[in-house]
Design a protein around this motif. Structure first.
Motif, PDB file in Angstrom:
ATOM      1  N   GLU A 163       0.811  -1.210   0.000  1.00 63.55           N
ATOM      2  CA  GLU A 163       0.000   0.000   0.000  1.00 63.55           C
ATOM      3  C   GLU A 163       0.848   1.267   0.000  1.00 63.55           C
ATOM      4  O   GLU A 163       0.512   2.244  -0.655  1.00 63.55           O
ATOM      5  CB  GLU A 163      -0.928  -0.026   1.209  1.00 63.55           C
ATOM      6  CG  GLU A 163      -2.058   0.974   1.144  1.00 63.55           C
ATOM      7  CD  GLU A 163      -3.077   0.737   2.234  1.00 63.55           C
ATOM      8  OE1 GLU A 163      -2.863   1.270   3.348  1.00 63.55           O
ATOM      9  OE2 GLU A 163      -4.063   0.027   1.994  1.00 63.55           O
ATOM     10  N   ARG A 164       1.942   1.265   0.756  1.00 59.80           N
ATOM     11  CA  ARG A 164       2.805   2.444   0.851  1.00 59.80           C
ATOM     12  C   ARG A 164       4.193   2.147   0.277  1.00 59.80           C
ATOM     13  O   ARG A 164       5.207   2.592   0.813  1.00 59.80           O
ATOM     14  CB  ARG A 164       2.926   2.890   2.311  1.00 59.80           C
ATOM     15  CG  ARG A 164       1.600   3.231   2.978  1.00 59.80           C
ATOM     16  CD  ARG A 164       1.086   4.592   2.587  1.00 59.80           C
ATOM     17  NE  ARG A 164       1.949   5.660   3.087  1.00 59.80           N
ATOM     18  CZ  ARG A 164       1.721   6.960   2.878  1.00 59.80           C
ATOM     19  NH1 ARG A 164       0.676   7.341   2.170  1.00 59.80           N
ATOM     20  NH2 ARG A 164       2.540   7.866   3.356  1.00 59.80           N
ATOM     21  N   TRP A 166       7.614   2.029  -1.926  1.00 59.68           N
ATOM     22  CA  TRP A 166       8.543   2.944  -2.585  1.00 59.68           C
ATOM     23  C   TRP A 166       8.950   2.328  -3.907  1.00 59.68           C
ATOM     24  O   TRP A 166       9.267   1.133  -3.969  1.00 59.68           O
ATOM     25  CB  TRP A 166       9.789   3.167  -1.727  1.00 59.68           C
ATOM     26  CG  TRP A 166       9.550   3.916  -0.460  1.00 59.68           C
ATOM     27  CD1 TRP A 166       9.323   3.394   0.781  1.00 59.68           C
ATOM     28  CD2 TRP A 166       9.527   5.334  -0.297  1.00 59.68           C
ATOM     29  NE1 TRP A 166       9.151   4.398   1.707  1.00 59.68           N
ATOM     30  CE2 TRP A 166       9.281   5.607   1.070  1.00 59.68           C
ATOM     31  CE3 TRP A 166       9.688   6.416  -1.168  1.00 59.68           C
ATOM     32  CZ2 TRP A 166       9.193   6.898   1.576  1.00 59.68           C
ATOM     33  CZ3 TRP A 166       9.605   7.707  -0.665  1.00 59.68           C
ATOM     34  CH2 TRP A 166       9.360   7.938   0.697  1.00 59.68           C
ATOM     35  N   SER A 182      -1.463   6.983  -8.239  1.00 59.20           N
ATOM     36  CA  SER A 182      -1.185   6.806  -6.803  1.00 59.20           C
ATOM     37  C   SER A 182       0.301   6.913  -6.480  1.00 59.20           C
ATOM     38  O   SER A 182       0.674   6.862  -5.307  1.00 59.20           O
ATOM     39  CB  SER A 182      -1.715   5.452  -6.330  1.00 59.20           C
ATOM     40  OG  SER A 182      -1.125   4.402  -7.080  1.00 59.20           O
ATOM     41  N   TRP A 183       1.171   7.067  -7.489  1.00 58.82           N
ATOM     42  CA  TRP A 183       2.601   7.213  -7.248  1.00 58.82           C
ATOM     43  C   TRP A 183       2.934   8.696  -7.153  1.00 58.82           C
ATOM     44  O   TRP A 183       2.816   9.448  -8.118  1.00 58.82           O
ATOM     45  CB  TRP A 183       3.407   6.588  -8.380  1.00 58.82           C
ATOM     46  CG  TRP A 183       3.258   5.110  -8.544  1.00 58.82           C
ATOM     47  CD1 TRP A 183       2.291   4.300  -8.026  1.00 58.82           C
ATOM     48  CD2 TRP A 183       4.099   4.270  -9.327  1.00 58.82           C
ATOM     49  NE1 TRP A 183       2.476   3.009  -8.431  1.00 58.82           N
ATOM     50  CE2 TRP A 183       3.576   2.956  -9.229  1.00 58.82           C
ATOM     51  CE3 TRP A 183       5.235   4.492 -10.101  1.00 58.82           C
ATOM     52  CZ2 TRP A 183       4.168   1.872  -9.882  1.00 58.82           C
ATOM     53  CZ3 TRP A 183       5.828   3.427 -10.758  1.00 58.82           C
ATOM     54  CH2 TRP A 183       5.298   2.131 -10.639  1.00 58.82           C
ATOM     55  N   HIS A 186       8.712  11.731  -5.005  1.00 57.85           N
ATOM     56  CA  HIS A 186       9.330  12.138  -3.742  1.00 57.85           C
ATOM     57  C   HIS A 186      10.647  12.885  -3.969  1.00 57.85           C
ATOM     58  O   HIS A 186      10.878  13.942  -3.392  1.00 57.85           O
ATOM     59  CB  HIS A 186       9.559  10.902  -2.880  1.00 57.85           C
ATOM     60  CG  HIS A 186      10.194  11.168  -1.559  1.00 57.85           C
ATOM     61  ND1 HIS A 186       9.541  11.845  -0.548  1.00 57.85           N
ATOM     62  CD2 HIS A 186      11.438  10.861  -1.069  1.00 57.85           C
ATOM     63  CE1 HIS A 186      10.340  11.930   0.505  1.00 57.85           C
ATOM     64  NE2 HIS A 186      11.490  11.356   0.211  1.00 57.85           N
ATOM     65  N   HIS A 200       6.583   7.450  -3.995  1.00 63.06           N
ATOM     66  CA  HIS A 200       5.963   6.834  -2.825  1.00 63.06           C
ATOM     67  C   HIS A 200       4.512   6.563  -3.191  1.00 63.06           C
ATOM     68  O   HIS A 200       3.774   7.483  -3.569  1.00 63.06           O
ATOM     69  CB  HIS A 200       6.051   7.767  -1.616  1.00 63.06           C
ATOM     70  CG  HIS A 200       5.877   7.063  -0.320  1.00 63.06           C
ATOM     71  ND1 HIS A 200       5.736   7.729   0.882  1.00 63.06           N
ATOM     72  CD2 HIS A 200       5.817   5.739  -0.003  1.00 63.06           C
ATOM     73  CE1 HIS A 200       5.610   6.854   1.869  1.00 63.06           C
ATOM     74  NE2 HIS A 200       5.645   5.650   1.355  1.00 63.06           N
ATOM     75  N   ARG A 201       4.128   5.315  -3.078  1.00 64.20           N
ATOM     76  CA  ARG A 201       2.762   4.926  -3.452  1.00 64.20           C
ATOM     77  C   ARG A 201       1.814   5.193  -2.291  1.00 64.20           C
ATOM     78  O   ARG A 201       2.065   4.793  -1.156  1.00 64.20           O
ATOM     79  CB  ARG A 201       2.724   3.450  -3.827  1.00 64.20           C
ATOM     80  CG  ARG A 201       1.363   2.957  -4.284  1.00 64.20           C
ATOM     81  CD  ARG A 201       1.442   1.490  -4.669  1.00 64.20           C
ATOM     82  NE  ARG A 201       0.214   1.015  -5.251  1.00 64.20           N
ATOM     83  CZ  ARG A 201      -0.727   0.342  -4.589  1.00 64.20           C
ATOM     84  NH1 ARG A 201      -0.566   0.090  -3.294  1.00 64.20           N
ATOM     85  NH2 ARG A 201      -1.809  -0.075  -5.206  1.00 64.20           N
ATOM     86  N   LEU A 202       0.699   5.835  -2.591  1.00 59.80           N
ATOM     87  CA  LEU A 202      -0.348   6.065  -1.608  1.00 59.80           C
ATOM     88  C   LEU A 202      -1.477   5.059  -1.831  1.00 59.80           C
ATOM     89  O   LEU A 202      -1.657   4.549  -2.944  1.00 59.80           O
ATOM     90  CB  LEU A 202      -0.882   7.492  -1.718  1.00 59.80           C
ATOM     91  CG  LEU A 202       0.163   8.598  -1.549  1.00 59.80           C
ATOM     92  CD1 LEU A 202      -0.515   9.958  -1.638  1.00 59.80           C
ATOM     93  CD2 LEU A 202       0.902   8.457  -0.227  1.00 59.80           C
ATOM     94  N   SER A 203      -2.237   4.793  -0.797  1.00 53.93           N
ATOM     95  CA  SER A 203      -3.309   3.805  -0.930  1.00 53.93           C
ATOM     96  C   SER A 203      -4.360   4.260  -1.929  1.00 53.93           C
ATOM     97  O   SER A 203      -5.026   3.450  -2.546  1.00 53.93           O
ATOM     98  CB  SER A 203      -3.955   3.525   0.431  1.00 53.93           C
ATOM     99  OG  SER A 203      -4.408   4.733   1.010  1.00 53.93           O
ATOM    100  N   ASP A 207      -5.239  10.413  -0.946  1.00 50.51           N
ATOM    101  CA  ASP A 207      -4.407  10.557   0.239  1.00 50.51           C
ATOM    102  C   ASP A 207      -3.362  11.664   0.080  1.00 50.51           C
ATOM    103  O   ASP A 207      -2.678  11.994   1.044  1.00 50.51           O
ATOM    104  CB  ASP A 207      -3.688   9.238   0.543  1.00 50.51           C
ATOM    105  CG  ASP A 207      -4.650   8.188   1.072  1.00 50.51           C
ATOM    106  OD1 ASP A 207      -5.761   8.558   1.449  1.00 50.51           O
ATOM    107  OD2 ASP A 207      -4.273   7.005   1.079  1.00 50.51           O
TER     108      ASP A 207
END
Length: 209
Positions: A163-164, A166, A182-183, A186, A200-203, A207
Motif C-alpha cells: 500500500e505504501r 517505494w 497513486s505514485w 518524492h 511513494h505509493r499512496l493507498s 491521500d
C-alpha cells in the motif's frame, strides 16, 4: 540495478562470460564487500554516488522490506537493500548468464534472495508471486525500448505493490514517464544520460496533500 545504456538488449557472444569489473556494496551489513560483474556491453553497477543519494532518501525503508529488483543486471540496488536490512529480494533479469552471476553473488554474501531469468513484463502480467506485495521496488528498464510505462502499469495493476510502497524508476534523461496516479514523486536525480525518480505509493490518490 544495472546501468544499461545501449538502445538494444542483445545477447553477446560466450567469450564475454567473464568478470570485467567489481560491484562495491556501500552500506549496511555487507559494506565494502566487492563482487564480480560480468563483461557485458552496458552492464555496470549504478554509481556509488547515485546509490548513496537514493538510500539516503529512503532512510530506514529497506529495513524488513520485501524487495523487487526488475531488469536487475548486477542487482546493485537490490543487494544494497538487502545489506541495509531488507528481509528478502526477488531479482528478475533477462540475460541468463547475468542472472547466474547474480545468483553466485547472492550465495557469496549469504543474502536472502532469489533470481528469475526471464522477461520482466511477462512476469508482471502473470499473477503476483507468493512474496508480494513488495514494499520496495527498483525498476531500470533498457533505455528507448518503451518498457518503462507498461512496467509501471503492470506493477500497479497486478497486486505487486504494498500500500505504501517505494518505487525507484530510472529512465533515459529525455523521458518524462507517465506513472500511476497513486505514485507521488518524492525525489529525483539526474546522472549523465539517466534520470532517476523515487515515488511513494499512496493507498489512493485522495491521500495526497
Amino acid at each position: 540495478m544495472t546501468r544499461r545504456r545501449s538502445p538494444s538488449h542483445r545477447r553477446p557472444s560466450a567469450r564475454t562470460n567473464k568478470a570485467s569489473g567489481r560491484l562495491r556494496i556501500i552500506g549496511g551489513e555487507f559494506r565494502r564487500r566487492l563482487l564480480p560483474v560480468l563483461d557485458r556491453p552496458g552492464l555496470r553497477p549504478t554509481p556509488d554516488r547515485v546509490r548513496e543519494t537514493l538510500f539516503n532518501w529512503l532512510a530506514g525503508a529497506p529495513h524488513g522490506a520485501r524487495v523487487l529488483d526488475l531488469y536487475a543486471g548486477t542487482g546493485a540496488l537490490g543487494l544494497e537493500a538487502l545489506s541495509r536490512g531488507g528481509c528478502q529480494a526477488h531479482f528478475v533479469e533477462g540475460d541468463a548468464a547475468v542472472a547466474n552471476a547474480l545468483r553466485d553473488n547472492l550465495a557469496t554474501l549469504g543474502a536472502n534472495g532469489q533470481v528469475t531469468a526471464g522477461d520482466v513484463l511477462a512476469l508482471l502480467n502473470a499473477p503476483a508471486d507468493a512474496a508480494a506485495p513488495y514494499a520496495l521496488v527498483f525498476l531500470d528498464p533498457p533505455f528507448r525500448q518503451g518498457l518503462a510505462e507498461p512496467s509501471c502499469a503492470a506493477l500497479e495493476g497486478g497486486g505487486w505493490l504494498a500500500e505504501r510502497a517505494w518505487i525507484y524508476l530510472e529512465t533515459e534523461a529525455e523521458l518524462t514517464p507517465q506513472v500511476p496516479a497513486s505514485w507521488i514523486l518524492h525525489r529525483e536525480v539526474r546522472a549523465g544520460d539517466s534520470h532517476g525518480r523515487l515515488y511513494h505509493r499512496l493507498s489512493s490518490p485522495d491521500d495526497a496533500c
